[in-house]
Design a protein around this motif. Structure first.
Motif, PDB file in Angstrom:
ATOM      1  N   LYS A  55      14.435  75.176  45.031  1.00 24.94           N
ATOM      2  CA  LYS A  55      14.922  73.922  44.455  1.00 24.94           C
ATOM      3  C   LYS A  55      14.699  72.770  45.439  1.00 24.94           C
ATOM      4  CE  LYS A  55      18.477  76.141  41.622  1.00 24.94           C
ATOM      5  NZ  LYS A  55      19.940  76.257  41.351  1.00 24.94           N
ATOM      6  N   ILE A  56      14.139  71.680  44.947  1.00 24.67           N
ATOM      7  CA  ILE A  56      13.900  70.513  45.792  1.00 24.67           C
ATOM      8  C   ILE A  56      15.217  69.789  46.030  1.00 24.67           C
ATOM      9  CG2 ILE A  56      12.768  68.254  45.910  1.00 24.67           C
ATOM     10  CD1 ILE A  56      10.393  69.466  44.474  1.00 24.67           C
ATOM     11  N   ARG A  57      15.552  69.604  47.309  1.00 24.88           N
ATOM     12  CA  ARG A  57      16.819  68.981  47.698  1.00 24.88           C
ATOM     13  C   ARG A  57      16.640  67.526  48.122  1.00 24.88           C
ATOM     14  NH1 ARG A  57      20.838  71.674  45.415  1.00 24.88           N
ATOM     15  NH2 ARG A  57      20.739  73.919  45.839  1.00 24.88           N
ATOM     16  N   TYR A  58      15.517  67.207  48.707  1.00 26.66           N
ATOM     17  CA  TYR A  58      15.266  65.840  49.171  1.00 26.66           C
ATOM     18  C   TYR A  58      13.793  65.513  48.930  1.00 26.66           C
ATOM     19  CZ  TYR A  58      19.289  67.354  51.963  1.00 26.66           C
ATOM     20  OH  TYR A  58      20.482  67.886  52.377  1.00 26.66           O
ATOM     21  N   TYR A  59      13.500  64.207  48.826  1.00 31.51           N
ATOM     22  CA  TYR A  59      12.101  63.788  48.773  1.00 31.51           C
ATOM     23  C   TYR A  59      11.996  62.336  49.218  1.00 31.51           C
ATOM     24  CZ  TYR A  59      12.953  61.209  44.396  1.00 31.51           C
ATOM     25  OH  TYR A  59      13.416  60.316  43.452  1.00 31.51           O
ATOM     26  N   LEU A  60      10.811  61.947  49.671  1.00 34.24           N
ATOM     27  CA  LEU A  60      10.535  60.565  50.027  1.00 34.24           C
ATOM     28  C   LEU A  60       9.929  59.852  48.817  1.00 34.24           C
ATOM     29  CD1 LEU A  60       8.916  60.657  53.599  1.00 34.24           C
ATOM     30  CD2 LEU A  60      11.249  60.044  52.981  1.00 34.24           C
ATOM     31  N   LYS A  61      10.458  58.679  48.499  1.00 34.36           N
ATOM     32  CA  LYS A  61       9.907  57.930  47.378  1.00 34.36           C
ATOM     33  C   LYS A  61       8.496  57.441  47.666  1.00 34.36           C
ATOM     34  CE  LYS A  61      14.174  56.244  45.215  1.00 34.36           C
ATOM     35  NZ  LYS A  61      14.931  55.043  44.793  1.00 34.36           N
ATOM     36  N   ARG A  62       8.263  56.995  48.900  1.00 36.73           N
ATOM     37  CA  ARG A  62       6.948  56.473  49.261  1.00 36.73           C
ATOM     38  C   ARG A  62       6.061  57.594  49.766  1.00 36.73           C
ATOM     39  NH1 ARG A  62       6.738  51.576  53.120  1.00 36.73           N
ATOM     40  NH2 ARG A  62       4.596  51.673  52.370  1.00 36.73           N
ATOM     41  N   LYS A  63       4.804  57.551  49.353  1.00 39.45           N
ATOM     42  CA  LYS A  63       3.859  58.558  49.807  1.00 39.45           C
ATOM     43  C   LYS A  63       3.153  58.074  51.069  1.00 39.45           C
ATOM     44  CE  LYS A  63       1.212  60.963  47.221  1.00 39.45           C
ATOM     45  NZ  LYS A  63       0.181  61.389  46.249  1.00 39.45           N
ATOM     46  N   PRO A  64       3.094  58.911  52.098  1.00 39.84           N
ATOM     47  CA  PRO A  64       2.322  58.569  53.290  1.00 39.84           C
ATOM     48  C   PRO A  64       0.847  58.874  53.062  1.00 39.84           C
ATOM     49  CG  PRO A  64       3.326  60.717  53.561  1.00 39.84           C
ATOM     50  CD  PRO A  64       3.763  60.205  52.209  1.00 39.84           C
ATOM     51  N   LYS A  65       0.044  58.677  54.090  1.00 43.21           N
ATOM     52  CA  LYS A  65      -1.339  59.138  54.072  1.00 43.21           C
ATOM     53  C   LYS A  65      -1.341  60.626  53.723  1.00 43.21           C
ATOM     54  CE  LYS A  65      -5.737  58.121  55.332  1.00 43.21           C
ATOM     55  NZ  LYS A  65      -6.554  57.069  54.698  1.00 43.21           N
ATOM     56  N   GLY A  66      -2.448  61.140  53.242  1.00 41.94           N
ATOM     57  CA  GLY A  66      -2.518  62.530  52.806  1.00 41.94           C
ATOM     58  C   GLY A  66      -2.135  63.548  53.857  1.00 41.94           C
ATOM     59  N   TYR A  67      -2.136  63.155  55.145  1.00 39.64           N
ATOM     60  CA  TYR A  67      -1.726  64.076  56.205  1.00 39.64           C
ATOM     61  C   TYR A  67      -0.224  64.314  56.186  1.00 39.64           C
ATOM     62  CZ  TYR A  67      -6.198  62.190  57.808  1.00 39.64           C
ATOM     63  OH  TYR A  67      -7.500  61.764  57.875  1.00 39.64           O
ATOM     64  N   GLY A  68       0.518  63.503  55.438  1.00 35.18           N
ATOM     65  CA  GLY A  68       1.962  63.677  55.349  1.00 35.18           C
ATOM     66  C   GLY A  68       2.690  63.064  56.530  1.00 35.18           C
ATOM     67  N   ILE A  69       3.967  63.417  56.661  1.00 42.03           N
ATOM     68  CA  ILE A  69       4.757  62.937  57.793  1.00 42.03           C
ATOM     69  C   ILE A  69       4.706  63.975  58.906  1.00 42.03           C
ATOM     70  CG2 ILE A  69       6.283  61.643  56.245  1.00 42.03           C
ATOM     71  CD1 ILE A  69       8.459  63.767  56.876  1.00 42.03           C
ATOM     72  N   PHE A  70       5.049  63.539  60.133  1.00 38.75           N
ATOM     73  CA  PHE A  70       5.001  64.431  61.290  1.00 38.75           C
ATOM     74  C   PHE A  70       6.378  64.467  61.941  1.00 38.75           C
ATOM     75  CE2 PHE A  70       0.749  63.020  60.452  1.00 38.75           C
ATOM     76  CZ  PHE A  70       0.002  64.173  60.593  1.00 38.75           C
ATOM     77  N   PRO A  71       7.088  65.597  61.858  1.00 39.25           N
ATOM     78  CA  PRO A  71       8.426  65.694  62.438  1.00 39.25           C
ATOM     79  C   PRO A  71       8.411  65.439  63.945  1.00 39.25           C
ATOM     80  CG  PRO A  71       8.006  67.534  60.952  1.00 39.25           C
ATOM     81  CD  PRO A  71       6.697  66.836  61.152  1.00 39.25           C
TER      82      PRO A  71
END
Length: 499
Positions: A55-71
């Motif tokens: 089940k998806i619990r959280y998501y970002l509304k804005r999409k980053p570059k295709g590489y995604g975010i980096f923790p």
């Protein structure tokens, strides 16, 4: 006595349609090593977090570059803008990124003149940032960068083409760096280069190559042979690998002179075909043992998973003796999905958990937001913008007069758009449409050059994005905005007033 515990409910909105049903549990683990998994990003998916039930619990509304975010550490991550880029010889490179937390608070806005791509790792907790970049000197995706965490300036870099012979420097994206991580013990950076099926360790002090790991046949007869690690025993090699990391918290052999690395071996060779490719139908998460003193490599073990041709990563959780395969781009979809996440028992190889991700993804990680860090107030500073961009330079007077004497056309291109934020101008264009940007007050002419690269891949010819430029070099005044497109000088009908 009052209670030290309070419960309250937060009513969350419904998931957007694009996220409904995209995570499909195949086998739910009884005791997963990761309670929540972060899908960092991808071309067709928003960054999101799902639990053990899928089940998806959280998501970002804005999409980053295709590489995604980096923790990053301290509950933060780096977000690359997908629509603000530098033109490149290949994929437009993300120029603007943010150091932010999971509450959406931005601490720093970073600019990178030639862009960054594929990988972000902290050099140390809260310290400088290691990234992949592009030299734009006839090649792209060929730099390793260290960015100062506060200023955003490049404090150290290695152009990998300077350390290799020219055997394979025969295409714009010849190296295609997709991971780069720093290890303090050796003052070294471990780098994966997909398009030459090679992994290398570079000394971060001298900038020299320490060793090279690849199928020996790939470098046979070249000047690079002397840097190759010598295989001990039967060593199955990797092709078009991703996400290579040293395992600093394991010791598989009790030898203080060795180190161990994990490799997501896509086992694919589309970008750089080799005649000896074994046509194995699997992808592998492989473990190798490196002995730098003896210059050798030996094979430890590997785990097969369905073929994932690009992207992807793997994570070893030593605390629970589990391995995660984050296969982001399956060749043959399974359960109508092109992404697959598997949890293995590291000793037996048994698959304990399995999730299908319908749109596929770039990388996935354990979700560890560090809540305590996010309870701390965000420091308010004036130096929240860092890094470098292209600046407007001033044309010599004679060149300026010649430019202003040229015939001017009106803009009829509906792709063009203009945004001014503080003293940074953003112009929306189709890839490589604009050669130069001019700003004139009728006497002086300032310019920003964008004709220093050209597109070599049809995939990106119609990409649309904003190109940014810093106008801090302009004197006070009112400036007309002109563009050089092809052979024409275009009057945009816009002007900028600098105070």
């Amino acid at each position: 006595m009052g209670s030290d515990k309070r419960e309250f409910q937060i009513r969350a909105p419904k998931l957007p349609d694009e996220l409904k049903g995209i995570i499909k549990p195949g086998k739910i683990p009884e005791d997963p090593a990761f309670e929540n998994i972060l899908i960092a990003g991808g071309i067709d998916i928003k960054t999101c977090v799902f639990d053990r039930e899928g089940k998806i619990r959280y998501y970002l509304k804005r999409k980053p570059k295709g590489y995604g975010i980096f923790p990053l550490s301290e509950g933060r991550f780096l977000f690359m803008e997908q629509d603000i880029s530098a033109p490149s010889f290949t994929n437009p490179q993300s120029v603007q990124s943010y150091d932010m937390d999971y509450l959406g608070r931005v601490r720093k806005v970073y600019f990178s003149r030639n862009g960054i791509h594929h990988t972000i790792e902290e050099k140390s907790r809260g310290g400088n940032i290691m990234a992949a970049g592009s030299s734009m000197e006839g090649h792209s995706e060929d730099l390793i960068l260290e960015l100062d965490r506060e200023s955003g300036e490049v404090v150290q870099k290695i152009k990998v083409g300077d350390l290799f012979d020219d055997t394979y420097q025969d295409m714009m994206d010849w190296a295609h760096i997709n991971s780069a991580s720093y290890y303090e013990k050796d003052n070294a950076v471990l780098v994966s280069m997909r398009n030459i099926h090679s992994i290398a360790s570079f000394d971060w002090g001298s900038g020299q190559m320490r060793w090279l790991l690849a199928d020996p046949r790939f470098w046979e007869g070249t000047a690079m042979q002397e840097k190759l690690l010598r295989p001990i025993g039967d060593v199955p090699f990797f092709y078009q690998q991703h996400a290579v990391f040293e395992l600093t918290d394991v010791d598989f052999d009790g030898n203080p002179d060795t180190k161990h690395i994990i490799v997501f071996d896509n086992h694919w060779h589309k970008r750089r075909k080799v005649s000896y490719f074994d046509k194995d139908k699997n992808t592998y998460i492989s473990f190798y043992t490196i002995n730098e003193k003896e210059g050798t490599v030996s094979f430890y073990k590997r785990f097969p998973c369905p073929k994932s041709k690009i992207r992807s990563n793997a994570i070893l959780c030593t605390e629970k003796n589990r391995l995660y395969a984050m296969a982001g781009s399956l060749v043959k979809p399974k359960r109508d999905s092109i992404g697959l996440i598997r949890e293995y028992d590291f000793d037996s190889g048994e698959v304990l958990g399995e999730y299908y991700v319908q749109p596929g993804f770039f990388r996935a990680h354990e979700f560890l937001p560090e809540i305590q860090c996010m309870t701390e107030p965000l420091p308010i500073t004036k130096d929240y913008i860092a890094g470098t961009l292209k600046h407007a330079g001033k044309l010599p007077e004679e060149e300026g007069r010649k430019l202003l004497a040229r015939p001017v056309s009106k803009s009829e291109n509906d792709k063009l758009d203009y945004v001014l934020r503080e003293d940074i101008l953003y112009i929306h264009e189709t890839d490589h449409l604009i050669q130069k940007v001019y700003l004139t007050d009728g006497k002086s002419v300032y310019f920003v050059e964008f004709s220093d690269t050209y597109q070599t891949m049809e995939t990106f010819e119609n990409a649309e994005y904003y190109i940014p430029m810093w106008l801090d070099t302009l004197a006070e005044g009112r400036y007309t905005l002109l563009l050089e497109i092809g052979e024409e000088l275009i009057d945009t009908g816009k002007y900028i007033k600098m105070d």
